[in-house]
Each structure stands twice: as structure tokens, then as C-alpha cells.
Write an enzyme that holds these catalytic residues in place. Sequence first.
Site, PDB file in Angstrom:
ATOM      1  N   VAL A  28       0.868  -1.182   0.000  1.00  0.00           N
ATOM      2  CA  VAL A  28       0.000   0.000   0.000  1.00  0.00           C
ATOM      3  C   VAL A  28       0.903   1.230   0.000  1.00  0.00           C
ATOM      4  O   VAL A  28       1.656   1.464   0.948  1.00  0.00           O
ATOM      5  CB  VAL A  28      -0.931   0.022   1.228  1.00  0.00           C
ATOM      6  CG1 VAL A  28      -1.798   1.281   1.215  1.00  0.00           C
ATOM      7  CG2 VAL A  28      -1.802  -1.225   1.269  1.00  0.00           C
ATOM      8  N   CYS A  29       0.866   1.988  -1.080  1.00  0.00           N
ATOM      9  CA  CYS A  29       1.743   3.153  -1.246  1.00  0.00           C
ATOM     10  C   CYS A  29       1.084   4.392  -0.668  1.00  0.00           C
ATOM     11  O   CYS A  29       0.161   4.952  -1.256  1.00  0.00           O
ATOM     12  CB  CYS A  29       2.063   3.367  -2.722  1.00  0.00           C
ATOM     13  SG  CYS A  29       3.024   2.033  -3.455  1.00  0.00           S
ATOM     14  N   LEU A  30       1.564   4.810   0.495  1.00  0.00           N
ATOM     15  CA  LEU A  30       1.077   6.017   1.154  1.00  0.00           C
ATOM     16  C   LEU A  30       2.249   6.708   1.830  1.00  0.00           C
ATOM     17  O   LEU A  30       3.085   6.052   2.464  1.00  0.00           O
ATOM     18  CB  LEU A  30       0.016   5.679   2.213  1.00  0.00           C
ATOM     19  CG  LEU A  30      -1.419   5.435   1.754  1.00  0.00           C
ATOM     20  CD1 LEU A  30      -2.262   4.990   2.935  1.00  0.00           C
ATOM     21  CD2 LEU A  30      -2.012   6.676   1.124  1.00  0.00           C
TER      22      LEU A  30
END
Length: 445
Positions: A92-94
Site C-alpha cells: 500500500v503506497c502512502l
Amino acid sequence: MSDQAILRITREIRQIQQGTDLSLGVAYHESDIRSVKALIVGPPDTPYEFGFFEFSIKFPRDYPASPPNVNALTTNAGRCRFNPNIYAGGKVCLSILGTWRGERGEEWSSAQGLESILISIQSLMSSNPYENEPGYEDAKGPEDLKAMGQYVAKIQHETLRIAVIRPLEDALGIQKDGTVIPQGKSLNASDDEEDTFAYDDARWFFKPFEDLRKRRFLWYYESYMQAIEAASQKVKKNEKFETMTFEHPGNSMDGTFNYPNLKSRLEFIKETLTNETERWGVHGLESKKNESSIANNIQRQHDQIKEELNSRKSFSVDISLADGNPFVWTITYFGRPMTHLDGGVFKIKMYLSTSFPEEQPRVFVETPIFHQRVSKDGVLCYFPSRSEELKYHIDAIVQALEEESPPFDPRTTVNLEASKLFWGTPDERKRYNRALRRSVEKSAE
């Protein structure tokens, strides 16, 4: 991990569990509070609408100095990328997780927590998820707009297939050949349909959201079917998904459209859930015959509630046990004077599982009523303040029927026509009230 960190994680989990946000769910394995599972219900009016997206969350020992490690689990066993920022492999790219470069002030800070992480992930599930891809601001040409529509179309299809249908088929034991193994696991799905996860830790085999999925499926069934009806007009059966420029082998969303198949599977899930609910009554009678503790407990709660209603001289609610079965309650609701339900008489059935309260009651209004909290099939959408005590369920059932000005929440949409009128223009609200009154008058005939 320090006691202070454990207390903070416990508090953050409890706040979500006791909160009013219907789109978030969290649970942890009793052996390790650092290992959390979370569920995000896809936002309305997006291609993710009412999908059930599961994530694993592992808190570091120095939390909250460092962010948790978050992985997406709803990936069709690593074969489906649901968003430019949610990879098929689970990443999850955050920026707040330190998995994506962000502007100054967007990094993780100890002031953030589990809820802010889940809300940030949910914000990725927008009506146009293509915009999450870097360089989107320059994508304005006709081909770009076409690609955006194609991306939305395949996400909507796979949300239904992977984030709604597959987990429920697994929970209900529905096999590829149409047979059902109650309370079993779907073992013989084909490779392109399997949605299991090779966890390296036994703690991840626990499944805390199965009952939530089942209850919400009954709420949202009409929405799922309407979405299929609309989407199937735009694509052909077996039409291939278009590949986006940012998708790559091993990190993409590949497949074909097959809405007729999804529709039949949704219908069978509904039928299987109906049969499961009816079996609760059969198992309940067996439990009563064996004088089990759960049967005695539910019988006692029924008797106490009935005595309390009599002592209050309540004339709006009457309860009884269907054929003496403590796991099937018959509720008769009499509309209160000076309300929209004045003069109405409504029969309601509440089915209880022998696994109550882990499995929550399923409530059906048997008397036809045009009501924004009652589906066309009679499923009642209600919220008890304390789920483990049945008196709070009775109170919540009455409140759901009587409340005339509830706060707007599209996640409570269980009757599409009634909700559209209820939350529409003043003229539409009048039409809703007239339709409700007609059903009230018919109930008393």
C-alpha cells in the site's frame, strides 16, 4: 513493546470498534494485539462501492514513533492490483506509511493512528482511481479519458467478483460445482478464482469479518444487482480488460467481463444465506433440547425483555418465541400515534445463531413496508448500541422504524427507491411519506 504502546493500540482499536463509521472494521488475534486485521467497505458512488477490502496491519515495537506495516489481502492471491497505490503483492503506497514519497508534512507522525491510516487508504478508493497515478494531472486527452473509463469499469467488475462474491462463497462453503459445504472452506475453486492467502503466521487464519460480510451483503444486495444491470449494458461478455500504462506483469488487473456469471453467483449467495438463516432455527431447537447454556441464556433474555415490556405497559411492541424456539423471535410492532407509522401493525422475525453474539441476529420485516431502512426483501438495517444484549436489539429495531430524521449515511442504503425519495427533494420526500403511509394502512387491513 512498552505498556504505553500496547495501551495506545488497544485504545485506537476500541475507538474504531465502538465508533459510528460503518465503513471500517478492525479485529486482532487474542495472542498478539500488534497483529491486526482491518476491513474497509468501498465508498458509495465509486467502482469500489460496498466491496469488502481486507488488510493486515503489523504494529512495530516502537509504535507510534514508527508507522505500522500495512498489506492488502484482497488481491485474488496476489493476482489483482486494485489501485495504482494498492499493488497485487499487497503493498500500500502512502506517504504516511513511508511507502511513497510525499510532500513535506505528509509523512508519518505520532499524532496519527490506525483510524487515520484506514481513512487514508479509503481515500484512494475514489470515483476516478486513475488520478492516483503520478502524472495524472497531465492526462487530459481523449485517449486518457477513455483509459480512465476502462479502468473504472474493470475495477467495478473485480470489486464484485473478488471483494464481494469470493469471500462470501468461501464463508458459506459454496463450491464451483454449485454444492455447498456448510461452515466449510471452498477448496476446489479454479486457479483464476482462488482467493486464499499463504500467511506465514497462523494468527492470520482467523476470519473476524465473515458475519459482517453476510449481514452487509443482505443490506446491499439490491445495490449489487443494480450495478450489474447497469454495467452489463456497457461491456460484452468475455470482453478483455484493457491494460493501463502503469500496469505491469505481476502487478496488474487482468481478466474478462462476465456479468451474467456474477449475477448468478450473487443470486446463489442470497439463496444460500437464506437457507443458513433458516438452519439457525433448526440448530436452535436442537440447542434447546440439549439445554445448552446459549439456549438458556437467550430464553432468559427473552423472558426478561417481555417482563420489562409488560411492566412499562408498552403498547407498541410485543415479543414471543416462534413455536417456542428461543432462536426465532416474533416481534409485533404497533405504530405509535402521531407518527408516520400510526395505526400500522408489522410482523417482524428475528433469527438468532447458536454462536450469538459472534454472529449477530438477522431481522426481517415480514409485513410489506415502503421504508428507507427496509429492503425490498424485508431486511432491516438497524444498529444496536450494545450488540451482546438482545434488549438493545429490540430498542434499535423500533428506533430504525420510527426515526423520521436520521443523519444521512449512504452506507445504510438498503432500499434504493425509498432512499432516493427519502433523501431527495422536498417533493420526493412527500412522495416517500405517501408511499410509507399507504403501506402502513395496508398493514392494518
